[in-house]
Design a protein around this motif. Structure first.
Motif, PDB file in Angstrom:
ATOM      1  N   LYS A 157      46.840  44.676  45.202  1.00 24.44           N
ATOM      2  CA  LYS A 157      45.952  43.840  44.397  1.00 24.44           C
ATOM      3  C   LYS A 157      46.441  42.398  44.338  1.00 24.44           C
ATOM      4  O   LYS A 157      45.686  41.503  43.940  1.00 24.44           O
ATOM      5  CB  LYS A 157      45.844  44.405  42.972  1.00 24.44           C
ATOM      6  N   ALA A 204      42.723  42.975  27.429  1.00 24.08           N
ATOM      7  CA  ALA A 204      43.344  42.986  28.750  1.00 24.08           C
ATOM      8  C   ALA A 204      44.100  41.689  29.004  1.00 24.08           C
ATOM      9  O   ALA A 204      45.211  41.697  29.545  1.00 24.08           O
ATOM     10  CB  ALA A 204      42.283  43.189  29.827  1.00 24.08           C
ATOM     11  N   GLY A 245      37.985  42.848  27.749  1.00 22.77           N
ATOM     12  CA  GLY A 245      38.389  41.540  28.243  1.00 22.77           C
ATOM     13  C   GLY A 245      39.487  40.853  27.468  1.00 22.77           C
ATOM     14  O   GLY A 245      40.529  40.486  28.019  1.00 22.77           O
ATOM     15  N   ASP A 252      50.227  47.339  40.733  1.00 21.85           N
ATOM     16  CA  ASP A 252      49.227  46.511  41.402  1.00 21.85           C
ATOM     17  C   ASP A 252      49.759  45.937  42.713  1.00 21.85           C
ATOM     18  O   ASP A 252      48.997  45.774  43.675  1.00 21.85           O
ATOM     19  CB  ASP A 252      48.780  45.380  40.474  1.00 21.85           C
ATOM     20  N   GLN A 292      52.530  47.906  35.186  1.00 18.99           N
ATOM     21  CA  GLN A 292      51.253  47.431  35.709  1.00 18.99           C
ATOM     22  C   GLN A 292      51.421  46.518  36.915  1.00 18.99           C
ATOM     23  O   GLN A 292      50.749  46.705  37.941  1.00 18.99           O
ATOM     24  CB  GLN A 292      50.486  46.690  34.604  1.00 18.99           C
ATOM     25  N   TYR A 320      39.228  49.022  40.213  1.00 17.01           N
ATOM     26  CA  TYR A 320      39.876  50.125  40.920  1.00 17.01           C
ATOM     27  C   TYR A 320      38.800  51.091  41.417  1.00 17.01           C
ATOM     28  O   TYR A 320      37.752  51.246  40.780  1.00 17.01           O
ATOM     29  CB  TYR A 320      40.789  50.914  39.981  1.00 17.01           C
ATOM     30  N   GLN A 348      48.076  41.795  29.608  1.00 16.17           N
ATOM     31  CA  GLN A 348      48.596  41.396  30.910  1.00 16.17           C
ATOM     32  C   GLN A 348      49.501  40.178  30.831  1.00 16.17           C
ATOM     33  O   GLN A 348      50.208  39.866  31.798  1.00 16.17           O
ATOM     34  CB  GLN A 348      47.442  41.148  31.871  1.00 16.17           C
ATOM     35  N   TRP A 408      36.979  57.887  36.352  1.00 14.41           N
ATOM     36  CA  TRP A 408      36.436  57.018  37.396  1.00 14.41           C
ATOM     37  C   TRP A 408      35.160  57.592  38.027  1.00 14.41           C
ATOM     38  O   TRP A 408      34.356  56.841  38.541  1.00 14.41           O
ATOM     39  CB  TRP A 408      37.492  56.736  38.451  1.00 14.41           C
ATOM     40  N   LEU A 462      35.701  50.981  37.847  1.00 11.74           N
ATOM     41  CA  LEU A 462      36.170  50.500  36.552  1.00 11.74           C
ATOM     42  C   LEU A 462      37.415  49.630  36.740  1.00 11.74           C
ATOM     43  O   LEU A 462      38.378  50.037  37.379  1.00 11.74           O
ATOM     44  CB  LEU A 462      36.489  51.692  35.645  1.00 11.74           C
ATOM     45  N   GLY A 463      37.359  48.427  36.196  1.00 10.18           N
ATOM     46  CA  GLY A 463      38.510  47.534  36.264  1.00 10.18           C
ATOM     47  C   GLY A 463      38.858  47.057  37.661  1.00 10.18           C
ATOM     48  O   GLY A 463      39.964  46.558  37.886  1.00 10.18           O
ATOM     49  N   VAL A 472      43.868  47.177  33.408  1.00  7.78           N
ATOM     50  CA  VAL A 472      42.605  46.609  33.900  1.00  7.78           C
ATOM     51  C   VAL A 472      41.392  47.245  33.231  1.00  7.78           C
ATOM     52  O   VAL A 472      40.290  46.694  33.317  1.00  7.78           O
ATOM     53  CB  VAL A 472      42.493  46.767  35.433  1.00  7.78           C
ATOM     54  N   VAL A 473      41.564  48.392  32.572  1.00  5.19           N
ATOM     55  CA  VAL A 473      40.414  49.031  31.916  1.00  5.19           C
ATOM     56  C   VAL A 473      40.277  48.585  30.467  1.00  5.19           C
ATOM     57  O   VAL A 473      39.293  48.941  29.810  1.00  5.19           O
ATOM     58  CB  VAL A 473      40.513  50.577  31.978  1.00  5.19           C
TER      59      VAL A 473
END
Length: 262
Positions: free
Chosen positions: A222, A200, A197, A217, A213, A53, A204, A44, A50-51, A193-194
């Motif tokens: 989040k 992810a 696209g 979150d 996850q 976060y 998810q 980070w 990143l993502g 989240v990293v």
């Protein structure tokens, strides 16, 4: 009191019978938590935000995931697999209660014991060394609910893997695949989240995201308002779907055993 609370209680007692063993596992989880935390800090610092976060989010995520290892049982399956291989499952099927309900109650007792004996140390140690993002009381309540739903989804996945022994007779290959999927798609190795696209989005949407996850979150705040309801609904939906699949597969396994003279 019904049968299932007793099964959960005895499962809890069984998994709290050796507190020193649980303490050793908690220490191991904590040590690896610090190792992962410094890797994430380096990542980070190289890629801020990143993502979505920040560094504090990433470090908090790390210790939340280490605390969740025991309750969601990422590294082990169900003892039911060995009982199917040995034939002892016939005794389980003779009980006047459902096979899935019995093992779910036992797993809830196990998860409660793991949460009590293994989850606190990584979080406390992480909070002492780092500035973790700790939610308010409503946030903690939402996290507790999300963690319980994660345990349900975890059980449902492991139960399906265990039942496969009725047909495969040896589940070691399937257990290895399940372990890789659980580690990679739950967010245990890296936050989902990293991921790029498209990956992810796929990760998810899969049930493994409900294990780590989503609870992490929720802890990080989040998900709020209707988004929080959506996250909990995602977990509940996968729990219902997978438990229903487990019930259907249990019925098929029972028919297979009876057909073969069991």
């Amino acid at each position: 009191m019904g049968v299932f609370p007793w099964v959960a209680w005895y499962g809890f007692r069984r998994y709290t019978a050796y507190p020193l063993s649980s303490a050793a596992e908690a220490v191991t989880n904590t040590v690896f938590g610090f190792m992962r935390a410094y890797v994430l800090i380096a990542l980070w610092h190289a890629r801020p935000a990143l993502g979505g976060y920040d560094v504090a989010d990433a470090v908090t995520f790390c210790f939340i995931t280490q605390a969740m290892i025991g309750p969601v049982q990422l590294f082990r399956g169900l003892e039911l697999s060995e009982r199917i291989r040995s034939g002892d499952v016939a005794i389980d099927l003779y009980r006047p209660v459902g096979l899935q309900g019995w093992w779910l109650a036992d797993d809830i007792g196990r998860a409660s014991a793991e949460m009590l004996l293994r989850s606190a140390l990584p979080l406390v140690a992480g909070a002492v060394v780092f500035d973790l993002n700790v939610p308010s009381a409503p946030g903690l309540a939402a996290f507790a609910l999300s963690a319980m739903l994660g345990v349900l989804v975890s059980f449902a996945i492991r139960y399906l893997v265990a039942l496969a022994v009725f047909w495969l007779h040896d589940d070691r290959g399937l257990q290895s695949i399940a372990l890789v999927m659980s580690l990679f798609f739950s967010g245990m190795i890296l936050p989902l989240v990293v991921f790029p696209g498209w990956l992810a989005s796929i990760a998810q949407a899969m049930p493994w995201a409900a294990l780590v996850q989503v609870p992490a979150d929720v802890f990080l705040g989040k998900h709020t308002g209707t988004d929080l309801l959506g996250a909990l609904g995602f977990q509940a939906g996968w729990a219902v779907a997978l438990l229903a699949a487990g019930a259907a597969l249990t019925a098929a396994a029972r028919r297979k055993l009876v057909i073969h003279g069991g």
